[in-house]
Design an enzyme around this catalytic site. Structure first.
Site, PDB file in Angstrom:
ATOM      1  N   ASN A 148       0.868  -1.182   0.000  1.00  0.00           N
ATOM      2  CA  ASN A 148       0.000   0.000   0.000  1.00  0.00           C
ATOM      3  C   ASN A 148       0.904   1.231   0.000  1.00  0.00           C
ATOM      4  OD1 ASN A 148      -1.782   2.057   0.500  1.00  0.00           O
ATOM      5  ND2 ASN A 148      -2.378   1.367   2.550  1.00  0.00           N
ATOM      6  N   LYS A 191       0.079   4.270  -0.237  1.00  0.00           N
ATOM      7  CA  LYS A 191      -0.566   5.448   0.372  1.00  0.00           C
ATOM      8  C   LYS A 191      -0.358   6.670  -0.541  1.00  0.00           C
ATOM      9  CE  LYS A 191      -0.083   3.156   4.775  1.00  0.00           C
ATOM     10  NZ  LYS A 191       0.011   3.242   6.214  1.00  0.00           N
ATOM     11  N   HIS A 244      -9.407   0.905   5.228  1.00  0.00           N
ATOM     12  CA  HIS A 244      -8.109   1.178   5.854  1.00  0.00           C
ATOM     13  C   HIS A 244      -8.308   2.161   7.015  1.00  0.00           C
ATOM     14  CE1 HIS A 244      -4.020   2.477   6.521  1.00  0.00           C
ATOM     15  NE2 HIS A 244      -3.647   1.375   5.895  1.00  0.00           N
ATOM     16  N   GLU A 279      -6.713   4.635   7.978  1.00  0.00           N
ATOM     17  CA  GLU A 279      -6.549   6.056   7.635  1.00  0.00           C
ATOM     18  C   GLU A 279      -7.822   6.612   6.993  1.00  0.00           C
ATOM     19  OE1 GLU A 279      -2.902   5.457   5.486  1.00  0.00           O
ATOM     20  OE2 GLU A 279      -1.947   4.898   7.372  1.00  0.00           O
ATOM     21  N   GLU A 282      -4.946  -5.039  10.600  1.00  0.00           N
ATOM     22  CA  GLU A 282      -3.939  -4.007  10.828  1.00  0.00           C
ATOM     23  C   GLU A 282      -4.235  -3.311  12.152  1.00  0.00           C
ATOM     24  OE1 GLU A 282      -2.059  -2.685   6.845  1.00  0.00           O
ATOM     25  OE2 GLU A 282      -3.845  -1.483   7.129  1.00  0.00           O
ATOM     26  N   GLY A 288       2.692   2.377  10.828  1.00  0.00           N
ATOM     27  CA  GLY A 288       3.623   3.486  10.683  1.00  0.00           C
ATOM     28  C   GLY A 288       4.312   3.899  11.965  1.00  0.00           C
ATOM     29  N   SER A 323       3.805  -1.967  10.376  1.00  0.00           N
ATOM     30  CA  SER A 323       5.259  -1.985  10.593  1.00  0.00           C
ATOM     31  C   SER A 323       5.904  -3.322  10.239  1.00  0.00           C
ATOM     32  CB  SER A 323       5.590  -1.560  12.026  1.00  0.00           C
ATOM     33  OG  SER A 323       5.127  -0.246  12.259  1.00  0.00           O
TER      34      SER A 323
END
Ligand code: 13P
Length: 254
Positions: free
Chosen positions: A9, A11, A98, A100, A170, A176, A216
């Site tokens: 991904n 992003k 996701h 985000e 996730e 991240g 990560s």
């Protein structure tokens, strides 16, 4: 047995030349690898999608997907991208849910369910992302949260449609941050997700569903994570932006 998959991904990263260079490095490095039943999915930004589908055309192991789609089929939604448009460029996967998107764009469960329906309608494989916040894990409600996400957002699908989906676990606190779920935390949650799918659908469908880990994951820890019995590969963020580390992660699949 579920299909083993590594997905990248990207992003909102990489301009045109950077994106094209990354794809040509990845395809070049994978060309000589005799990796059997390998499935790699690249998730670039929308603007690169058509070009990257073309660049990956020579290798049937590499698939391309979008990072999002709209929950409507078409219409007056300025700036949005429909599932049918993604399909028309030859991409065949789409990330939905996701964290985000959930947190920065306030995507609710109902919207996510609609997006999944759109993806299925236009023959895109949804890679449906679920995961708990750190506060939720610290309050020991992480299993409940994951169960609710599955039940409220994707379990409306018929067994035949659910079989077309990929699940990505996730944990939000691992995205991240450099903090990875421990092997014990990842395995117990993946086993829980598989058991929840089994209860809702069937043991056979649960065993055939690919459940990816994300958060990560890098070329130092991928081998250990991918070796876990209920982890079928990874959804990689930062470490998918460098060809060497991404290919090393792919080569970490058992
Ligand atoms: P990182 O690998 O950068 O933690 O991102 C994970 C992710 O969000 C993939 O979708």
């Amino acid at each position: 047995m579920a299909r083993k998959i590594v997905a990248g991904n990207w992003k909102m990263n990489l301009n045109r030349d950077e994106a094209f260079a990354l794809v040509s490095e990845i395809t070049g490095m994978l060309k000589d690898e005799e990796i059997r039943d390998l499935k790699v999915i690249l998730f670039p930004s929308f603007i690169h999608l058509g070009a990257i589908v073309q660049l990956c055309n020579g290798d049937s192991r590499i698939h391309v997907g979008a990072q999002n789609c709209n929950d409507h089929a078409a219409g007056a939604y300025t700036g949005e991208i429909a599932a049918s448009m993604i399909q028309s460029y030859g991409a065949n996967h789409v990330l939905i849910g996701h964290s985000e998107r959930r947190s920065y764009f306030n995507e609710s469960g109902d919207k996510l369910s609609q997006k999944i329906n759109m993806a299925i309608q236009y023959s895109l494989t949804p890679v449906f992302c679920i995961g708990e916040l750190l506060e939720e894990r610290n309050s020991a409600i992480h299993f409940k949260i994951i169960e609710q996400q599955l039940t409220n957002e994707i379990f409306h699908l018929s067994p035949d449609d659910f079989k077309k989906c990929i699940i990505a676990y996730e944990p939000v606190w691992a995205i991240g941050t450099g903090l990875t779920a421990s092997p014990e935390q990842a395995q117990e949650m993946h086993a829980f997700i598989r058991a929840t799918i089994s209860t809702k659908y069937s043991k056979e469908i649960a065993e055939q569903t690919s459940i990816l880990y994300g958060g990560s994951c890098n070329d130092q820890n991928a081998k250990q994570i991918f070796a876990l019995p209920d982890v079928d590969g990874g959804l990689i963020g930062g470490a998918s932006l460098k060809s060497r580390s991404f290919v090393n992660i792919i080569k970490s699949l058992p």
